[in-house]
Design an enzyme around this catalytic site. Structure first.
Site, short mmCIF file in Angstrom:
data_model
loop_
_atom_site.label_atom_id
_atom_site.label_comp_id
_atom_site.label_asym_id
_atom_site.label_seq_id
_atom_site.Cartn_x
_atom_site.Cartn_y
_atom_site.Cartn_z
N GLY A 1 0.78 -1.23 0.00
CA GLY A 1 0.00 0.00 0.00
C GLY A 1 0.81 1.29 0.00
CG HIS B 1 1.97 -1.31 -15.48
ND1 HIS B 1 1.71 -2.58 -15.02
CD2 HIS B 1 3.02 -1.42 -16.33
CE1 HIS B 1 2.57 -3.42 -15.58
NE2 HIS B 1 3.37 -2.74 -16.36
CB THR C 1 -10.05 -0.81 -21.50
OG1 THR C 1 -8.76 -1.32 -21.87
CG2 THR C 1 -10.07 0.70 -21.65
C1 GAR Z 1 3.32 -1.01 -7.37
O1 GAR Z 1 4.63 -0.93 -7.86
C2 GAR Z 1 2.31 -0.99 -8.48
O2 GAR Z 1 2.68 -0.16 -9.55
C3 GAR Z 1 2.35 -2.44 -8.90
O3 GAR Z 1 2.41 -3.15 -7.68
C4 GAR Z 1 3.08 -2.36 -6.71
C5 GAR Z 1 2.21 -2.27 -5.48
O4 GAR Z 1 2.88 -1.62 -4.43
N1 GAR Z 1 1.20 -2.78 -9.69
C6 GAR Z 1 1.25 -3.62 -10.72
O5 GAR Z 1 2.24 -4.23 -11.04
C7 GAR Z 1 -0.07 -3.80 -11.46
N2 GAR Z 1 0.16 -4.38 -12.75
P1 GAR Z 1 2.13 -0.92 -3.24
O6 GAR Z 1 1.14 -1.94 -2.66
O7 GAR Z 1 3.21 -0.59 -2.27
O8 GAR Z 1 1.42 0.31 -3.76
#
Ligand code: GAR
Length: 211
Positions: free
Chosen positions: A15, A113, A150
């Site tokens: 998070g 992303h 999407t």
């Molecule tokens: C982040 O780096 C986000 O961009 C990625 O997961 C991580 C979550 O970290 N999301 C993806 O890869 C989606 N395809 P967080 O829980 O510390 O925000």
């Protein structure tokens, strides 16, 4: 005075992007929206602690408890519809939503992303794997993308992108942290504010940002 938009943040893990949104709301960079709900796909997500520490309502929809995607997405929709949510933010939410969900909130779901889409994205590219792939390919620049969701995984209209340099000796973990600090934590709150202030419009694949 304009009414603030209600935001739901969907999470699965640590998070840190949720934290960036909370911090932005606190210091008024996110001033046109309010984080109303944090919904987690896992009861163990540390993101839930961050929400509780900041007095934000939480809800767990444990994906293991549902037989399939359609039942799970219906449960998510019930939680969101009952709270009049205007904007859904996928902040490290590790689950592909079904078409009913995506169409119900068309152009009102933003995903972050950790790469410059269309590089290193789509099915199988999530979390640390994205950074492993960028390092394996040998690119010199990577970054992050905030985009509308999407039915094409990571394929929706792009709202904001920010490039981040890859340095010699980077590990996936070092690179992940740099991409978060220099790109994700900046462009996600900004994209949320632009949406909530009514400054985003979608024309085909292009997102126009008005002054
Ligand atoms: C982040 O780096 C986000 O961009 C990625 O997961 C991580 C979550 O970290 N999301 C993806 O890869 C989606 N395809 P967080 O829980 O510390 O925000």
């Amino acid at each position: 005075m304009d009414v603030k938009k209600n935001i739901a943040v969907l999470v699965s893990g640590g998070g840190t992007n949720l934290q960036a949104l909370i911090d932005a709301e606190k210091d008024d960079r996110l001033k046109s929206g309010k984080i109303k709900l944090v919904l987690s796909s896992s009861p163990d997500a540390y993101a839930l602690t961050r929400a509780n520490d900041n007095g934000i309502e939480t809800c767990v929809a444990d994906k293991k408890k549902y037989p399939g995607r359609s039942e799970y997405c219906t449960a998510l929709l019930n939680e969101l519809d009952s709270r009049s949510i205007d904007l859904i933010i996928l902040a490290g939410f590790m689950y592909i939503l079904d078409s009913e969900f995506i169409n119900r909130y068309k152009n009102a779901i933003i995903n972050i992303h950790p790469a410059l889409i269309p590089s290193f994205c789509g099915d199988g590219f999530y979390g640390i794997r994205v950074h492993e792939a960028a390092l394996n390919y040998g690119v010199k620049l990577t970054g992050a993308t905030a985009h509308f969701v999407t039915e094409v995984t990571d394929g929706g209209p792009i709202i904001l992108q920010k490039a981040v340099e890859i340095k010699e000796g980077d590990t996936p973990q070092i690179l992940q942290r740099r991409v978060m600090e220099q790109a994700e934590w900046q462009i996600l709150p900004l994209a949320a504010e632009l949406f909530c202030a009514g400054k985003l419009s979608v024309e085909g694949r292009t997102v126009k940002i008005s002054e």
